[in-house]
Design an enzyme around this catalytic site. Structure first.
Site, PDB file in Angstrom:
ATOM      1  N   GLU A  62      -7.996  -8.752   5.924  1.00 60.62           N
ATOM      2  CA  GLU A  62      -7.006  -8.565   7.104  1.00 60.62           C
ATOM      3  C   GLU A  62      -7.756  -7.570   8.153  1.00 60.62           C
ATOM      4  O   GLU A  62      -7.871  -6.377   7.520  1.00 60.62           O
ATOM      5  CB  GLU A  62      -5.596  -8.199   6.838  1.00 60.62           C
ATOM      6  CG  GLU A  62      -4.777  -9.382   6.083  1.00 60.62           C
ATOM      7  CD  GLU A  62      -3.471  -8.786   5.456  1.00 60.62           C
ATOM      8  OE1 GLU A  62      -3.301  -7.654   5.401  1.00 60.62           O
ATOM      9  OE2 GLU A  62      -2.813  -9.744   5.111  1.00 60.62           O
ATOM     10  N   SER A 113       7.381  -7.870  -1.615  1.00 63.38           N
ATOM     11  CA  SER A 113       7.941  -9.445  -1.484  1.00 63.38           C
ATOM     12  C   SER A 113       7.893 -10.219  -2.669  1.00 63.38           C
ATOM     13  O   SER A 113       7.127 -10.112  -3.390  1.00 63.38           O
ATOM     14  CB  SER A 113       6.928 -10.216  -0.522  1.00 63.38           C
ATOM     15  OG  SER A 113       7.016 -11.392  -0.175  1.00 63.38           O
ATOM     16  N   ARG A 118       2.202   2.024  -1.074  1.00 66.72           N
ATOM     17  CA  ARG A 118       3.398   2.077  -0.135  1.00 66.72           C
ATOM     18  C   ARG A 118       4.418   2.837  -0.902  1.00 66.72           C
ATOM     19  O   ARG A 118       5.242   3.591  -0.237  1.00 66.72           O
ATOM     20  CB  ARG A 118       3.593   0.680   0.454  1.00 66.72           C
ATOM     21  CG  ARG A 118       2.794   0.345   1.406  1.00 66.72           C
ATOM     22  CD  ARG A 118       3.375  -0.871   2.094  1.00 66.72           C
ATOM     23  NE  ARG A 118       2.596  -1.416   3.335  1.00 66.72           N
ATOM     24  CZ  ARG A 118       2.733  -2.257   4.230  1.00 66.72           C
ATOM     25  NH1 ARG A 118       4.060  -2.971   4.186  1.00 66.72           N
ATOM     26  NH2 ARG A 118       2.102  -2.330   5.253  1.00 66.72           N
ATOM     27  N   ARG A 141      -0.504   2.226   7.377  1.00 66.28           N
ATOM     28  CA  ARG A 141      -0.119   1.567   6.278  1.00 66.28           C
ATOM     29  C   ARG A 141      -0.545   0.365   5.699  1.00 66.28           C
ATOM     30  O   ARG A 141       0.021  -0.438   5.040  1.00 66.28           O
ATOM     31  CB  ARG A 141       1.399   1.342   6.665  1.00 66.28           C
ATOM     32  CG  ARG A 141       1.586   0.643   7.884  1.00 66.28           C
ATOM     33  CD  ARG A 141       3.117   0.339   8.084  1.00 66.28           C
ATOM     34  NE  ARG A 141       3.534  -0.953   9.010  1.00 66.28           N
ATOM     35  CZ  ARG A 141       4.794  -1.248   9.177  1.00 66.28           C
ATOM     36  NH1 ARG A 141       5.567  -0.773   8.223  1.00 66.28           N
ATOM     37  NH2 ARG A 141       5.033  -2.312   9.952  1.00 66.28           N
ATOM     38  N   HIS A 142      -1.934  -0.018   6.199  1.00 65.24           N
ATOM     39  CA  HIS A 142      -2.743  -1.137   5.628  1.00 65.24           C
ATOM     40  C   HIS A 142      -3.750  -0.669   5.005  1.00 65.24           C
ATOM     41  O   HIS A 142      -4.498   0.186   5.394  1.00 65.24           O
ATOM     42  CB  HIS A 142      -2.946  -2.188   6.568  1.00 65.24           C
ATOM     43  CG  HIS A 142      -1.645  -2.782   7.214  1.00 65.24           C
ATOM     44  ND1 HIS A 142      -0.955  -2.454   8.306  1.00 65.24           N
ATOM     45  CD2 HIS A 142      -1.222  -3.892   6.663  1.00 65.24           C
ATOM     46  CE1 HIS A 142       0.106  -3.254   8.351  1.00 65.24           C
ATOM     47  NE2 HIS A 142       0.019  -4.247   7.381  1.00 65.24           N
ATOM     48  N   ARG A 189      -7.493  -7.844   0.459  1.00 68.38           N
ATOM     49  CA  ARG A 189      -7.105  -8.757   1.477  1.00 68.38           C
ATOM     50  C   ARG A 189      -7.881  -8.398   2.706  1.00 68.38           C
ATOM     51  O   ARG A 189      -8.010  -7.480   3.383  1.00 68.38           O
ATOM     52  CB  ARG A 189      -5.677  -8.596   1.987  1.00 68.38           C
ATOM     53  CG  ARG A 189      -4.701  -8.891   0.799  1.00 68.38           C
ATOM     54  CD  ARG A 189      -3.632  -9.272   1.115  1.00 68.38           C
ATOM     55  NE  ARG A 189      -2.931  -9.897   0.067  1.00 68.38           N
ATOM     56  CZ  ARG A 189      -1.357 -10.452   0.159  1.00 68.38           C
ATOM     57  NH1 ARG A 189      -0.893 -10.396   1.280  1.00 68.38           N
ATOM     58  NH2 ARG A 189      -0.909 -10.796  -0.893  1.00 68.38           N
ATOM     59  N   GLU A 245       8.043  -2.408   4.767  1.00 74.24           N
ATOM     60  CA  GLU A 245       8.128  -3.189   3.659  1.00 74.24           C
ATOM     61  C   GLU A 245       7.622  -2.614   2.567  1.00 74.24           C
ATOM     62  O   GLU A 245       6.341  -2.245   2.632  1.00 74.24           O
ATOM     63  CB  GLU A 245       7.730  -4.823   4.075  1.00 74.24           C
ATOM     64  CG  GLU A 245       7.737  -5.543   3.047  1.00 74.24           C
ATOM     65  CD  GLU A 245       7.085  -6.815   3.176  1.00 74.24           C
ATOM     66  OE1 GLU A 245       6.421  -7.418   2.336  1.00 74.24           O
ATOM     67  OE2 GLU A 245       6.992  -7.210   4.638  1.00 74.24           O
TER      68      GLU A 245
END
Length: 434
Positions: A213, A360, A408, A219-220, A211, A357
């Site tokens: 991002e 999903s 995570r 945490r990413h 990703r 989180e």
């Protein structure tokens, strides 16, 4: 290596050859000790200078820390030794000498910044605590695979080079594929749905996702491990049952099989297994409870995504893992099915740890016309996804699934400060090597 004995297996009365790294050397004058370390533990090598070959002593005491050596000799009981035994060497060979100037200290007497540790990951993993993290990570993945098989799933592997993104947008890494533009896949979502529509019915995959991002948080990651499930003839409730089982199985396996590693990380006493059913809160209830905590400067309203501080406030209120269900349709992807009796509500869900989180998921839209309409509503061209949409013309059953962030799960289970500690060679905005 033939005839090698691991240090943990060396017993008094044995005559062994051990191999590993020089952890430290202590010279006390007439007697000296070398601590040899391998993957199973450490063992003390004793040098009595006046009673041993001078060349053997000089070699043993002159070798730099982290050099690779082999030692052959008799094992004796020694209660004062770190592991209760020691070896009196008859032979010592320096297999691979180490530079005396180490970029970090595997004995952990001197701390190192995370960036230094990641730049020198091979040395970093010679630390007991870091090794413990990745032994536990391996156990989590083993337990996850076992649980999926237990509930009847088939493991699959889907492409990581794709012509289109899963969810559109700009969060894709472009590459050149034989003169054509392609992308690193941001999720196996579309492919695992196609497999749920095959005769396999229930499938899982553990693999990398990518990703683009521009996050720079603890945490990413830009490359992560996704634990994915998709099941035919399943709804969102069934998918929540499966992921709850996966998470509980991972915790139980670590508690049962990684006691030593939990002790090494100094979290054995507070390592609690999830108990009871995970609460299932609706999105509406979640924002009401977050607002009631008073932790946010502004009250959340319907349609807002949950900010990090809101997730943490709710997590502290709930006190364990929990689901958030019935999200607004407008903030969930096109492939998530809406409730039949309320098109404003989706069947999407998130599984939350009190800190963040983890998952999903949701029931997928399996009806062709509604699926194509969902593409158009989110500004995507259905023709670019024709390989995917056409299969919904040939009998696609109702199905549901989820994606669970592997790192995570490790991070929250082990209370790590930074998700990069759960990855051997993390990829983020600043790190492309090693």
């Amino acid at each position: 290596m033939q005839n090698r004995t691991y240090t943990a297996d060396a017993e008094p009365g044995d005559h062994v050859t051990v191999a590993g790294w020089v952890h430290e050397v202590r010279d006390l004058g007439g007697i000296a000790f070398l601590i040899l370390r391998d993957t199973s533990g450490k063992i003390q090598i004793k040098f009595e200078k006046d009673e041993m070959d001078e060349e053997l002593v000089d070699t043993g005491l002159g070798v730099a820390r982290e050099s690779v050596i082999t030692v052959t000799g008799a094992v004796d009981e020694e209660p004062r030794a770190p592991t209760g035994v020691e070896i009196t060497p008859e032979e010592l060979e320096v297999v691979a000498p180490a530079d005396p100037q180490l970029p970090l200290d595997p004995s952990e007497k001197v701390d190192a910044e995370l960036s230094t540790r990641l730049d020198n990951r091979t040395l970093d993993l010679r630390k007991d605590e870091v090794q413990a993290i990745f032994e536990i990570r391996a156990e989590i993945l083993r337990a996850t695979r076992d649980h999926f098989r237990k509930v009847g799933c088939t493991e699959i592997t889907t492409p990581k080079i794709v012509a289109t993104g899963t969810e559109g947008g700009t969060e894709l890494f472009p590459i050149t594929y034989f003169g054509e533009e392609a992308f690193m896949n941001q999720s196996p979502q579309l492919f695992k749905q196609l497999m749920a529509g095959s005769n396999l019915e229930e499938v899982f995959e553990i693999g990398p996702i990518f990703r683009a991002e521009e996050h720079n948080t603890p945490r990413h990651l830009n490359e992560a491990t996704s634990i994915d499930y998709e099941g035919a003839f399943c709804d969102h409730h069934d998918a929540m049952d499966v992921v709850e089982g996966v998470v509980k199985a991972a915790y139980e396996a670590v508690a049962e099989n990684c006691a030593d590693q939990l002790e090494t990380l100094d979290i054995a006493d507070e390592f609690d297994l999830p108990e009871g059913d995970f609460p299932r809160l609706s999105y509406e209830e979640a924002i009401e409870r977050i607002n009631a905590t008073g932790e946010l400067d502004e009250q959340l309203v319907w349609g807002d995504d949950l900010p990090t501080e809101g997730e943490k406030a709710l997590g502290a209120d709930v006190g364990g893992h929990y689901f958030i269900t019935d999200w607004p349709s407008e903030i969930k992807p096109f492939y998530i099915m809406d409730h039949e009796d309320d098109e404003q509500l989706s069947t999407g869900f998130d599984l939350m740890h009190p800190e963040m989180e983890l998952v999903s998921g949701g029931q997928r839209e399996h009806r062709y016309d509604e699926l194509v309409a969902g593409f158009e509503q989110q500004g995507l061209d259905p023709d670019q996804f024709e390989y995917y949409t056409k299969m919904f013309k040939y009998g696609m059953p109702p199905h549901a699934g989820f994606g669970l962030g592997g790192e995570r799960l490790v991070m929250t289970m082990l209370e790590l400060d930074n998700i990069r500690e759960a990855v051997l060679f993390p990829r983020d905005r600043q790190r492309l090597s090693p």
